[in-house]
Design a protein around this motif. Structure first.
Motif, mmCIF file in Angstrom:
data_model
loop_
_atom_site.group_PDB
_atom_site.id
_atom_site.type_symbol
_atom_site.label_atom_id
_atom_site.label_comp_id
_atom_site.label_asym_id
_atom_site.label_seq_id
_atom_site.Cartn_x
_atom_site.Cartn_y
_atom_site.Cartn_z
ATOM 1 N N ARG A 147 38.353 10.045 2.962
ATOM 2 C CA ARG A 147 38.688 10.150 4.380
ATOM 3 C C ARG A 147 37.512 9.715 5.243
ATOM 4 N NH1 ARG A 147 41.753 9.310 8.613
ATOM 5 N NH2 ARG A 147 41.525 10.876 10.258
ATOM 6 N N PHE A 148 36.302 10.034 4.815
ATOM 7 C CA PHE A 148 35.120 9.590 5.563
ATOM 8 C C PHE A 148 35.104 8.070 5.630
ATOM 9 C CE2 PHE A 148 31.086 11.861 6.804
ATOM 10 C CZ PHE A 148 30.642 10.861 7.652
ATOM 11 N N GLY A 149 35.447 7.413 4.517
ATOM 12 C CA GLY A 149 35.507 5.960 4.517
ATOM 13 C C GLY A 149 36.535 5.430 5.488
ATOM 14 N N GLU A 150 37.708 6.074 5.535
ATOM 15 C CA GLU A 150 38.766 5.636 6.449
ATOM 16 C C GLU A 150 38.326 5.768 7.904
ATOM 17 O OE1 GLU A 150 42.558 6.940 3.612
ATOM 18 O OE2 GLU A 150 41.906 8.230 5.260
ATOM 19 N N VAL A 151 37.663 6.871 8.226
ATOM 20 C CA VAL A 151 37.170 7.073 9.588
ATOM 21 C C VAL A 151 36.035 6.097 9.890
ATOM 22 C CG1 VAL A 151 36.011 8.707 11.134
ATOM 23 C CG2 VAL A 151 37.875 9.487 9.668
ATOM 24 N N GLY A 152 35.126 5.945 8.917
ATOM 25 C CA GLY A 152 33.977 5.065 9.111
ATOM 26 C C GLY A 152 34.357 3.618 9.352
ATOM 27 N N MET A 153 35.440 3.170 8.716
ATOM 28 C CA MET A 153 35.905 1.797 8.914
ATOM 29 C C MET A 153 36.276 1.519 10.367
ATOM 30 S SD MET A 153 38.445 1.099 5.710
ATOM 31 C CE MET A 153 39.099 -0.384 6.487
ATOM 32 N N LYS A 154 36.678 2.548 11.091
ATOM 33 C CA LYS A 154 37.178 2.380 12.450
ATOM 34 C C LYS A 154 36.112 2.621 13.519
ATOM 35 C CE LYS A 154 41.975 3.505 11.258
ATOM 36 N NZ LYS A 154 42.493 2.163 11.551
ATOM 37 N N ALA A 155 34.930 3.037 13.109
ATOM 38 C CA ALA A 155 33.868 3.316 14.079
ATOM 39 C C ALA A 155 33.424 2.029 14.773
ATOM 40 C CB ALA A 155 32.683 3.973 13.383
ATOM 41 N N ILE A 156 33.198 2.119 16.057
ATOM 42 C CA ILE A 156 32.737 0.960 16.832
ATOM 43 C C ILE A 156 31.217 0.877 16.750
ATOM 44 C CG2 ILE A 156 32.537 -0.027 19.146
ATOM 45 C CD1 ILE A 156 35.277 1.142 19.775
ATOM 46 N N SER A 461 45.020 2.898 20.457
ATOM 47 C CA SER A 461 43.855 2.989 19.591
ATOM 48 C C SER A 461 42.951 1.791 19.798
ATOM 49 C CB SER A 461 44.298 3.065 18.121
ATOM 50 O OG SER A 461 43.184 3.169 17.255
ATOM 51 N N VAL A 462 41.649 2.019 19.736
ATOM 52 C CA VAL A 462 40.649 0.941 19.762
ATOM 53 C C VAL A 462 39.636 1.258 18.669
ATOM 54 C CG1 VAL A 462 38.920 -0.293 21.119
ATOM 55 C CG2 VAL A 462 40.948 0.634 22.246
ATOM 56 N N TYR A 463 39.361 0.291 17.816
ATOM 57 C CA TYR A 463 38.436 0.564 16.704
ATOM 58 C C TYR A 463 37.601 -0.658 16.372
ATOM 59 C CZ TYR A 463 42.209 -1.602 13.909
ATOM 60 O OH TYR A 463 43.174 -2.447 13.403
ATOM 61 N N GLY A 464 36.534 -0.431 15.623
ATOM 62 C CA GLY A 464 35.626 -1.501 15.248
ATOM 63 C C GLY A 464 36.220 -2.404 14.190
ATOM 64 N N GLY A 465 35.867 -3.687 14.248
ATOM 65 C CA GLY A 465 36.366 -4.644 13.256
ATOM 66 C C GLY A 465 37.675 -5.276 13.665
ATOM 67 N N VAL A 466 38.255 -6.023 12.751
ATOM 68 C CA VAL A 466 39.464 -6.783 13.032
ATOM 69 C C VAL A 466 40.670 -6.116 12.386
ATOM 70 C CG1 VAL A 466 38.187 -8.925 13.240
ATOM 71 C CG2 VAL A 466 39.178 -8.303 11.044
ATOM 72 N N ALA A 467 41.861 -6.482 12.887
ATOM 73 C CA ALA A 467 43.098 -5.898 12.370
ATOM 74 C C ALA A 467 43.404 -6.430 10.964
ATOM 75 C CB ALA A 467 44.254 -6.193 13.308
ATOM 76 N N ASP A 468 43.426 -7.748 10.832
ATOM 77 C CA ASP A 468 43.702 -8.370 9.534
ATOM 78 C C ASP A 468 42.398 -8.912 8.985
ATOM 79 O OD1 ASP A 468 44.479 -9.900 7.352
ATOM 80 O OD2 ASP A 468 46.295 -10.647 8.293
ATOM 81 N N ARG A 469 41.775 -8.163 8.089
ATOM 82 C CA ARG A 469 40.455 -8.518 7.574
ATOM 83 C C ARG A 469 40.511 -9.722 6.639
ATOM 84 N NH1 ARG A 469 36.689 -3.797 7.641
ATOM 85 N NH2 ARG A 469 37.565 -2.368 9.165
#
Length: 471
Positions: A147-156, A461-469
């Protein structure tokens, strides 16, 4: 699964970060260092580590008498639903988090030197295998880690975060390399100190990295006056696993979400540590922080966070449409609702994490802008109307169409295409189109080409990175 099979099973964008372990490259000295470290660690940690530690070593394929092979580890981890890959030292935090979200342990390939046998400033195979792997056998902890990984992926993250990552990586490499000169190390330390002294508020990614450090890496579990070690950084360091037990030198604090306010220095022993009650407590603190992040909150505030970061982020409409790029502007109405977003440079339009055909960065190379909100006299979101219902509202292919939003934004042009998916209207494409706001500002001019309008009434929602990696 073999190393190669696991590598090929990964998303394509993660594969370049993965190396192959050639076991014969480890020298007799490397093996001797492993045996020395593991013999003393397991003896030293017998009473101070969480009881799961020793059981976890055995169940994850980590022996005391030889450096573990990644194949041995994967044979054991497969029974726990996890995998492992080897990498060369530090990798970018967002990539590390993505591996974790996929239940893949990232194992540093190198073995620490004799000179740094008690504490290594750089990731090594002792830290990554004997530190991180053992607690995967605890289901609650394993779920927390994923879960930490899932949250971390979305951090800006910000551009400053990237500079900090590069500075830490460079300094740790220099400190581990025997050929480094004192002048090189001093210069690298000065650069890191200069970046650390910045008055710029820490980003979501930086704050989350601190939480990861004070839990996954340097966490204690139990009570303030009766604790055990579970953090990988402590479990893999002969020096710090002993040093941390001295309550006169290392202050112990109860873990709360306020731990994100405490910075850390990866190259030095820590002056304070945080004590969690349990894995459930860890998850509660993580979710408390996650609730404050832009991916949870959405709206104009989250878009402002993305703009201030100056990095590639993704904004998700309530319809499932996603805009990924460097956000430059968000217009708001009088009560703070976002009514128009704009990116600069290459932009991707996606739907539920899949790039929409014809709407990649090559097509939207110069930026993108589109309204957000409801249209006057429409009882539902525009996405929910059938083609026949659109015609009843004078919205038809080849016709001149005027869309007036409640915000005062007006879109006027000839409708050339409606991109539909899952029975929804997602993108309306116009030619000879003018877009203006309530004050008459021109947001899109016909001379700029085709205008693609993304459909949605809110940014959820707004998150870091792209939608389709992948694309």
């Amino acid at each position: 699964m073999s190393q190669q099979a696991i590598i090929h099973s990964l998303p394509a964008h993660l594969r370049p970060f993965v190396k192959t372990q050639n076991y014969e490259d480890y020298t007799p000295r490397d093996q001797a260092v492993w045996r020395f470290v593991m013999k003393h660690l397991t003896s030293q940690l017998a009473d101070s580590a969480h009881p799961v530690y020793l059981e976890g070593l055995e169940r994850t394929g980590i022996a005391l008498d030889h450096i573990p092979s990644i194949d041995e580890m994967n044979a054991c981890l497969a029974r726990l639903g996890w995998r492992a890959v080897v990498v060369d030292g530090f990798i970018p935090p967002a990539i590390f988090m993505e591996f974790q979200a996929l239940k893949v342990l990232v194992i540093a390939l190198d073995m620490r030197s004799v000179e740094h046998i008690f504490y290594t400033p750089a990731p090594d195979i002792v830290h990554e295998s004997a530190g991180h792997a053992p607690f995967i056998v605890d289901i609650d902890y394993a779920e927390f880690l994923q879960r930490f990984g899932e949250v971390g992926m979305k951090a800006i993250a910000t551009r400053e975060d990237l500079e900090m990552y590069e500075a830490i990586r460079s300094l740790s490499i220099l400190k581990e390399c025997p050929d480094s000169t004192p002048a090189q190390i001093a210069a690298a330390e000065a650069k890191l100190e200069r970046l650390s002294a910045s008055d710029t508020p820490p980003s979501e990614a930086a704050l989350l990295t601190r939480l990861h450090w004070w839990t996954v890496e340097y966490g204690l579990v139990g009570e303030i006056d009766d604790y055990r070690i579970f953090g990988a950084g402590l479990l893999s360091s002969l020096g710090e696993s002993k040093h941390c037990l001295d309550d006169n030198k290392v202050k112990k604090l109860p873990l709360t979400v306020d731990a994100v306010l405490t910075p850390y220095d990866i190259t030095r022993e820590q002056p304070q540590l945080f004590v969690t009650r349990s894995c459930k407590h860890l998850s509660q603190v993580l979710e408390e922080f996650a609730a404050s992040m832009s991916f949870s909150k959405g709206g104009a505030g989250a878009l402002r966070t993305a703009i201030e970061a100056g990095s590639i982020c993704t904004a998700s409409y309530d319809t499932g449409v996603q805009v990924s790029g460097v956000f430059e502007e968000v217009l708001r109405d009088a009560v703070g609702n976002p009514i128009y977003l704009r990116t600069s440079g290459p932009t991707q339009l996606a739907y539920r994490e899949k790039e929409m055909i014809g709407h990649g960065v090559d097509y939207h190379s110069a930026g993108f802008g589109s309204p957000i909100g409801h249209i006057k006299d429409f009882s539902r979101c525009l996405s929910e109307y059938t083609i026949d219902e659109l015609k009843a509202h004078d919205i038809a292919l080849g016709s001149r169409v005027t869309l007036e939003y409640l915000s005062g934004i007006t879109v006027d042009g000839t409708l050339r295409n409606v991109l539909r998916q899952d029975h929804r209207n997602l993108i309306l494409s116009f030619e000879d189109c003018t877009v203006t706001d309530l004050k008459g500002r021109v947001l899109f001019d016909p001379a700029w080409g085709t205008y693609d309008l993304t459909v949605g009434s809110d940014i959820t929602s707004v998150y870091g990175g792209v939608a389709d990696r992948e694309t």
